[in-house]
Write a protein that holds these residues in place. Structure first.
Motif, PDB file in Angstrom:
ATOM      1  N   PHE A 190       0.844  -1.183   0.000  1.00 24.38           N
ATOM      2  CA  PHE A 190       0.000   0.000   0.000  1.00 24.38           C
ATOM      3  C   PHE A 190       0.880   1.234   0.000  1.00 24.38           C
ATOM      4  CE2 PHE A 190      -2.403   3.316   2.205  1.00 24.38           C
ATOM      5  CZ  PHE A 190      -3.571   3.308   1.489  1.00 24.38           C
ATOM      6  N   ALA A 191       0.536   2.190  -0.833  1.00 20.79           N
ATOM      7  CA  ALA A 191       1.314   3.428  -0.888  1.00 20.79           C
ATOM      8  C   ALA A 191       0.391   4.590  -1.199  1.00 20.79           C
ATOM      9  CB  ALA A 191       2.393   3.334  -1.957  1.00 20.79           C
ATOM     10  N   ILE A 192       0.767   5.752  -0.707  1.00 19.20           N
ATOM     11  CA  ILE A 192       0.064   6.987  -1.024  1.00 19.20           C
ATOM     12  C   ILE A 192       1.098   7.957  -1.583  1.00 19.20           C
ATOM     13  CG2 ILE A 192      -1.202   8.949  -0.091  1.00 19.20           C
ATOM     14  CD1 ILE A 192      -2.241   7.111   2.093  1.00 19.20           C
ATOM     15  N   VAL A 193       0.778   8.545  -2.715  1.00 17.43           N
ATOM     16  CA  VAL A 193       1.683   9.513  -3.328  1.00 17.43           C
ATOM     17  C   VAL A 193       1.075  10.902  -3.172  1.00 17.43           C
ATOM     18  CG1 VAL A 193       2.748  10.266  -5.483  1.00 17.43           C
ATOM     19  CG2 VAL A 193       2.502   7.828  -5.003  1.00 17.43           C
ATOM     20  N   ASP A 230       2.524  19.709  -5.822  1.00 11.70           N
ATOM     21  CA  ASP A 230       3.087  20.773  -6.650  1.00 11.70           C
ATOM     22  C   ASP A 230       2.893  20.534  -8.144  1.00 11.70           C
ATOM     23  OD1 ASP A 230       4.876  18.764  -7.153  1.00 11.70           O
ATOM     24  OD2 ASP A 230       6.655  19.912  -6.655  1.00 11.70           O
ATOM     25  N   GLY A 231       2.205  19.470  -8.510  1.00 12.88           N
ATOM     26  CA  GLY A 231       1.918  19.232  -9.919  1.00 12.88           C
ATOM     27  C   GLY A 231       3.047  18.602 -10.701  1.00 12.88           C
ATOM     28  N   THR A 232       4.037  18.054 -10.021  1.00 15.78           N
ATOM     29  CA  THR A 232       5.183  17.465 -10.703  1.00 15.78           C
ATOM     30  C   THR A 232       4.827  16.160 -11.413  1.00 15.78           C
ATOM     31  OG1 THR A 232       6.649  18.417  -9.056  1.00 15.78           O
ATOM     32  CG2 THR A 232       7.542  16.649 -10.395  1.00 15.78           C
ATOM     33  N   LEU A 233       4.062  15.299 -10.758  1.00 19.27           N
ATOM     34  CA  LEU A 233       3.772  13.978 -11.315  1.00 19.27           C
ATOM     35  C   LEU A 233       2.505  13.932 -12.163  1.00 19.27           C
ATOM     36  CD1 LEU A 233       4.654  11.823  -8.187  1.00 19.27           C
ATOM     37  CD2 LEU A 233       6.088  12.311 -10.164  1.00 19.27           C
ATOM     38  N   PHE A 234       1.532  14.723 -11.813  1.00 16.23           N
ATOM     39  CA  PHE A 234       0.309  14.758 -12.605  1.00 16.23           C
ATOM     40  C   PHE A 234      -0.317  16.141 -12.476  1.00 16.23           C
ATOM     41  CE2 PHE A 234      -1.383  13.999  -8.487  1.00 16.23           C
ATOM     42  CZ  PHE A 234      -2.731  14.293  -8.491  1.00 16.23           C
ATOM     43  N   GLN A 235      -1.341  16.414 -13.227  1.00 13.60           N
ATOM     44  CA  GLN A 235      -1.946  17.752 -13.247  1.00 13.60           C
ATOM     45  C   GLN A 235      -2.792  17.966 -11.997  1.00 13.60           C
ATOM     46  OE1 GLN A 235      -3.864  17.600 -17.087  1.00 13.60           O
ATOM     47  NE2 GLN A 235      -2.191  18.752 -17.998  1.00 13.60           N
ATOM     48  N   THR A 236      -2.155  18.474 -10.976  1.00 10.54           N
ATOM     49  CA  THR A 236      -2.788  18.666  -9.682  1.00 10.54           C
ATOM     50  C   THR A 236      -4.055  19.511  -9.772  1.00 10.54           C
ATOM     51  OG1 THR A 236      -0.636  18.471  -8.622  1.00 10.54           O
ATOM     52  CG2 THR A 236      -2.377  19.480  -7.323  1.00 10.54           C
ATOM     53  N   GLU A 237      -4.071  20.466 -10.688  1.00 12.68           N
ATOM     54  CA  GLU A 237      -5.225  21.358 -10.769  1.00 12.68           C
ATOM     55  C   GLU A 237      -6.525  20.635 -11.096  1.00 12.68           C
ATOM     56  OE1 GLU A 237      -3.212  21.487 -14.797  1.00 12.68           O
ATOM     57  OE2 GLU A 237      -2.526  21.624 -12.748  1.00 12.68           O
TER      58      GLU A 237
END
Length: 60
Positions: free
Chosen positions: A6-9, A13-20
């Motif tokens: 189990f992991a939570i990422v 800051d929007g580095t890995l995916f489009q946080t917006e």
């Protein structure tokens, strides 16, 4: 029985995916509630939050 990893990422800051895509609806929901409770007046400050995406915490 085999244990499932189990992991939570956290990518605020929007580095890995489009946080917006998650941030904007969450902001609207949060500020709608704050307005209902009399804790906020005015529009949801989406622009302010979008300006800090990708900015280091030390600068925020």
């Amino acid at each position: 029985m085999r244990e499932i990893p189990f992991a939570i990422v956290f990518d605020m800051d929007g580095t890995l995916f489009q946080t917006e895509t998650v941030l904007v609806p969450a902001l609207h929901k949060t500020f709608d509630r704050l307005r209902r409770e009399g804790l906020w007046q005015g529009d949801t400050p989406v622009g302010k939050y979008l300006q800090i995406l990708g900015v280091p915490v030390s600068e925020v």
